[in-house]
Write an enzyme that holds these catalytic residues in place. Structure first.
Site, PDB file in Angstrom:
ATOM      1  N   ASP A 215      24.855 106.703  12.733  1.00 22.89           N
ATOM      2  CA  ASP A 215      26.173 106.326  13.279  1.00 22.89           C
ATOM      3  C   ASP A 215      26.148 106.511  14.803  1.00 22.89           C
ATOM      4  O   ASP A 215      25.694 107.538  15.304  1.00 22.89           O
ATOM      5  CB  ASP A 215      27.250 107.214  12.638  1.00 22.89           C
ATOM      6  CG  ASP A 215      28.646 106.781  13.033  1.00 22.89           C
ATOM      7  OD1 ASP A 215      29.382 106.280  12.165  1.00 22.89           O
ATOM      8  OD2 ASP A 215      29.011 106.964  14.227  1.00 22.89           O
ATOM      9  N   ASN A 223      33.841 101.296  23.366  1.00 24.00           N
ATOM     10  CA  ASN A 223      34.586 100.031  23.232  1.00 24.00           C
ATOM     11  C   ASN A 223      35.842 100.033  24.089  1.00 24.00           C
ATOM     12  O   ASN A 223      36.156  99.055  24.758  1.00 24.00           O
ATOM     13  CB  ASN A 223      35.038  99.849  21.788  1.00 24.00           C
ATOM     14  CG  ASN A 223      34.047  99.040  20.981  1.00 24.00           C
ATOM     15  OD1 ASN A 223      33.480  98.083  21.479  1.00 24.00           O
ATOM     16  ND2 ASN A 223      33.845  99.416  19.746  1.00 24.00           N
ATOM     17  N   GLU A 258      29.855 100.587  13.034  1.00 25.75           N
ATOM     18  CA  GLU A 258      28.769 101.009  13.939  1.00 25.75           C
ATOM     19  C   GLU A 258      27.814 101.936  13.201  1.00 25.75           C
ATOM     20  O   GLU A 258      27.278 102.871  13.754  1.00 25.75           O
ATOM     21  CB  GLU A 258      29.337 101.687  15.202  1.00 25.75           C
ATOM     22  CG  GLU A 258      30.702 102.299  15.051  1.00 25.75           C
ATOM     23  CD  GLU A 258      30.694 103.637  14.339  1.00 25.75           C
ATOM     24  OE1 GLU A 258      30.936 103.634  13.108  1.00 25.75           O
ATOM     25  OE2 GLU A 258      30.460 104.667  15.003  1.00 25.75           O
TER      26      GLU A 258
HETATM   27  P1  GH3 Z   1      31.848 109.355  16.184  1.00 20.54           P
HETATM   28  O1  GH3 Z   1      30.924 109.877  17.225  1.00 20.54           O
HETATM   29  O2  GH3 Z   1      32.584 110.422  15.477  1.00 20.54           O
HETATM   30  O3  GH3 Z   1      31.162 108.429  15.259  1.00 20.54           O
HETATM   31  O4  GH3 Z   1      32.951 108.528  16.976  1.00 20.54           O
HETATM   32  P2  GH3 Z   1      33.162 106.970  16.991  1.00 20.54           P
HETATM   33  O5  GH3 Z   1      34.127 106.654  18.072  1.00 20.54           O
HETATM   34  O6  GH3 Z   1      31.858 106.283  17.058  1.00 20.54           O
HETATM   35  O7  GH3 Z   1      33.736 106.699  15.547  1.00 20.54           O
HETATM   36  P3  GH3 Z   1      35.028 105.966  15.032  1.00 20.54           P
HETATM   37  O8  GH3 Z   1      34.814 105.795  13.552  1.00 20.54           O
HETATM   38  O9  GH3 Z   1      36.269 106.667  15.473  1.00 20.54           O
HETATM   39  O10 GH3 Z   1      35.001 104.561  15.719  1.00 20.54           O
HETATM   40  C1  GH3 Z   1      34.067 103.609  15.423  1.00 20.54           C
HETATM   41  C2  GH3 Z   1      34.290 102.461  16.348  1.00 20.54           C
HETATM   42  O11 GH3 Z   1      33.329 101.424  16.132  1.00 20.54           O
HETATM   43  C3  GH3 Z   1      35.629 101.816  16.177  1.00 20.54           C
HETATM   44  C4  GH3 Z   1      35.398 100.354  16.388  1.00 20.54           C
HETATM   45  O12 GH3 Z   1      36.070  99.939  17.528  1.00 20.54           O
HETATM   46  C5  GH3 Z   1      33.895 100.235  16.610  1.00 20.54           C
HETATM   47  N1  GH3 Z   1      33.338  99.098  15.913  1.00 20.54           N
HETATM   48  C6  GH3 Z   1      33.156  98.916  14.590  1.00 20.54           C
HETATM   49  N2  GH3 Z   1      32.644  97.693  14.340  1.00 20.54           N
HETATM   50  C7  GH3 Z   1      32.479  97.070  15.529  1.00 20.54           C
HETATM   51  C8  GH3 Z   1      32.010  95.794  15.950  1.00 20.54           C
HETATM   52  O13 GH3 Z   1      31.593  94.951  15.149  1.00 20.54           O
HETATM   53  N3  GH3 Z   1      31.997  95.535  17.282  1.00 20.54           N
HETATM   54  C9  GH3 Z   1      32.434  96.448  18.195  1.00 20.54           C
HETATM   55  N4  GH3 Z   1      32.389  96.149  19.489  1.00 20.54           N
HETATM   56  N5  GH3 Z   1      32.901  97.643  17.828  1.00 20.54           N
HETATM   57  C10 GH3 Z   1      32.931  97.958  16.533  1.00 20.54           C
HETATM   58 MG    MG Z   2      30.530 106.500  15.460  1.00 16.77          MG
HETATM   59 MG    MG Z   3      31.381 105.450  11.994  1.00 12.78          MG
END
Ligand code: GH3
Ligand code: MG
Ligand code: MG
Length: 362
Positions: A215, A223, A258
Site C-alpha cells: 500500500d 493526491n 493504491e
Molecule cells: P496510508 O499511508 O494509511 O495508506 O494513507 P493513504 O492516504 O495512502 O490511504 P487512504 O486509504 O486514506 O487513501 C488512499 C488514497 O488513494 C485515496 C485516493 O484518493 C487514492 N486513490 C485510490 N485510487 C486512486 C486512483 O486510481 N488514482 C489516484 N490518483 N488516486 C487514487
Molecule cells: Mg495508502
Molecule cells: Mg489503501
C-alpha cells in the site's frame, strides 16, 4: 452551437454523477464516474437497484462498494458485448461456408451428370461433329467446376482468416478484462484467479508460496497536494517499479485503489521479505518529478505485509493475514515490510477448521 435534447440530458447526468461523487468523498476515477453516471441515467436497472439499497443503508457509497458495483454491473459489459459479437461473427462465417459447400455439392452433381451423359454419348455417337460437341460440353463444365473449386478455396481461406482474427480479438478481450487500465498490471479479477491457481500449484508441489500486500503511504495527501492526474502517474510508476523488480513467475496485480498484491511462488517468507525490501528501497530512492516543469515532488514510499501460505487454509484467510501484516507496517511507522509468519496456534486453528489433507483440493 445548439445542443440536442439528448446531449443536455447526458450532461445533466454527468454533472449529477460528478457532484455526487465529490459529495460522497470518492475519487473521480473513470470507474467511479461510470457507476454514478449509470445510476443517474438509469441505464442499468440492476446497478440502480443495488446502489439504491446501499445508499439507503449508509447514505453514500464506500470506495469498496463503488468498486464492487463497477465490477459486478459494468466491468464485464464490454467483455460480454465482444463475446456476443464474436459468436455472431463465427455463426455468420459457418453459415457462409455451409452455403458454399452446398453450392459446390450441387455443381459436383451436375458435373457428374454431364460426364455420365458424355460417356453415354461416346458409346452411341459416331460422327466426329457429335464427339466434338460432347467434348466441348465437358471442357466447359470442367472449367465451371474448376472455378467453383477456386471460389470455395478462397472462401475457406477467408473464413480461416476471419476466424483467426475473431480468436485474436477474443484473446484481447479476455486479456483486457483482467488488466487494470491505468497501470497495465492485472486487476482484482486476474488476482483472484491467479491466487487459486498459485495455491493449488503450491499444494500439489508442496512448495512455499508467499503473498505481499503493498500500500502506498500517505497517498491521499499526495493526491490532495498535487492532484489526481499526478497521483495516477505515480500509480503507474509504482506498478512499473514493482514489475521491473520481479521475476517471470511472480504474479502482480492492482488489488484496488493504491494497493498492489504480489504472489511469489516457490518463495519462503524470509526470502519474500528480502524481495519486498528491495521493492520498497527501489521505489523510495526514486525522485518523483513533474513532467513539464521537472519540479521535484519528493519520494514515494510503500508499506508491505508479507505472509506465507499454509497448505489447506482458505485463500481468504491467506489474504487477510497479509492485510493484517500490512496494517502493522502502517501502525508502526510505514515505509517498511512486516512479515507475518504463522503462529503455532494459527496453524492449529487452520488444521482444526479444515480437516482435509494437503493435496486434496476437492
Ligand atoms: P496510508 O499511508 O494509511 O495508506 O494513507 P493513504 O492516504 O495512502 O490511504 P487512504 O486509504 O486514506 O487513501 C488512499 C488514497 O488513494 C485515496 C485516493 O484518493 C487514492 N486513490 C485510490 N485510487 C486512486 C486512483 O486510481 N488514482 C489516484 N490518483 N488516486 C487514487
Ligand atoms: Mg495508502
Ligand atoms: Mg489503501
Amino acid at each position: 452551437m445548439v445542443k440536442g435534447a439528448e446531449q443536455h440530458t447526458a450532461e445533466k447526468w454527468a454533472k449529477q454523477a460528478l457532484d455526487r461523487l465529490m459529495q460522497d468523498g470518492l475519487p473521480t476515477t473513470p470507474n467511479n464516474f461510470s457507476v454514478y453516471y449509470s445510476y443517474y441515467s438509469e441505464a442499468n436497472p440492476n446497478l440502480k437497484m443495488a446502489m439504491d439499497l446501499l445508499l439507503s443503508q449508509h447514505g453514500k457509497l464506500s470506495r469498496e462498494e463503488c468498486e464492487d458495483l463497477y465490477r459486478t454491473h459494468l466491468g464485464l459489459t464490454a467483455e460480454h458485448k465482444m463475446l456476443r459479437d464474436a459468436n455472431a461473427a463465427i455463426e455468420a462465417e459457418i453459415t457462409n461456408v455451409l452455403a458454399v459447400i452446398d453450392a459446390a455439392a450441387t455443381d459436383t452433381n451436375k458435373f457428374g451428370e454431364t460426364l455420365h451423359s458424355f460417356s453415354g454419348e461416346l458409346t452411341t455417337s459416331i460422327s466426329l461433329g457429335q464427339i466434338r460437341e460432347a467434348v466441348t460440353k465437358v471442357v466447359t463444365e470442367t472449367r465451371v467446376m474448376t472455378q467453383q473449386n477456386e471460389r470455395l478455396q478462397t472462401q475457406l481461406s477467408q473464413t480461416t482468416q476471419q476466424l483467426t482474427e475473431t480468436r485474436y480479438n477474443l484473446d484481447q478481450v479476455h486479456k483486457e478484462s483482467e488488466t487494470d487500465p491505468l497501470t497495465g498490471v492485472g486487476n482484482r479479477k486476474f488476482f483472484d484467479k491467479e491466487l487459486l491457481g498459485a495455491i493449488s500449484e503450491a499444494v500439489d508441489n508442496k512448495a512455499p508460496l508467499t503473498l505481499l500486500m503493498i500500500d502506498i503511504d500517505h497517498f491521499k495527501k499526495f493526491n490532495d497536494t498535487y492532484g489526481h492526474l499526478i497521483g495516477d502517474q505515480v500509480l503507474r510508476l509504482v506498478a512499473r517499479t514493482l514489475v521491473e523488480n520481479l521475476k517471470g513467475r511472480d504474479i502482480i496485480a492492482r488489488f484496488g485503489g493504491e494497493e498492489f498484491v504480489i504472489l511469489l511462488p516457490h518463495t519462503r517468507i524470509g526470502d519474500a521479505e528480502k524481495v519486498a525490501n528491495q521493492l520498497r528501497t527501489s521505489l523510495a530512492t526514486k525522485q518523483i518529478k513533474r513532467r513539464n516543469t521537472k519540479e521535484t515532488l519528493g519520494a514515494i514510499t510503500i508499506s508491505v505485509g508479507a505472509t506465507e501460505y499454509y497448505p489447506t487454509e482458505e485463500s481468504d484467510g491467506f489474504v487477510a493475514r497479509a492485510d493484517e501484516a500490512l496494517y502493522k507496517a502502517k501502525q508502526t511507522g510505514r515505509n517498511k515490510v512486516i512479515a507475518e509468519p504463522l503462529t503455532p496456534e494459527q496453524i492449529e486453528a487452520i488444521k482444526t477448521a479444515l480437516p482435509r489433507s494437503a493435496g486434496d483440493d476437492s
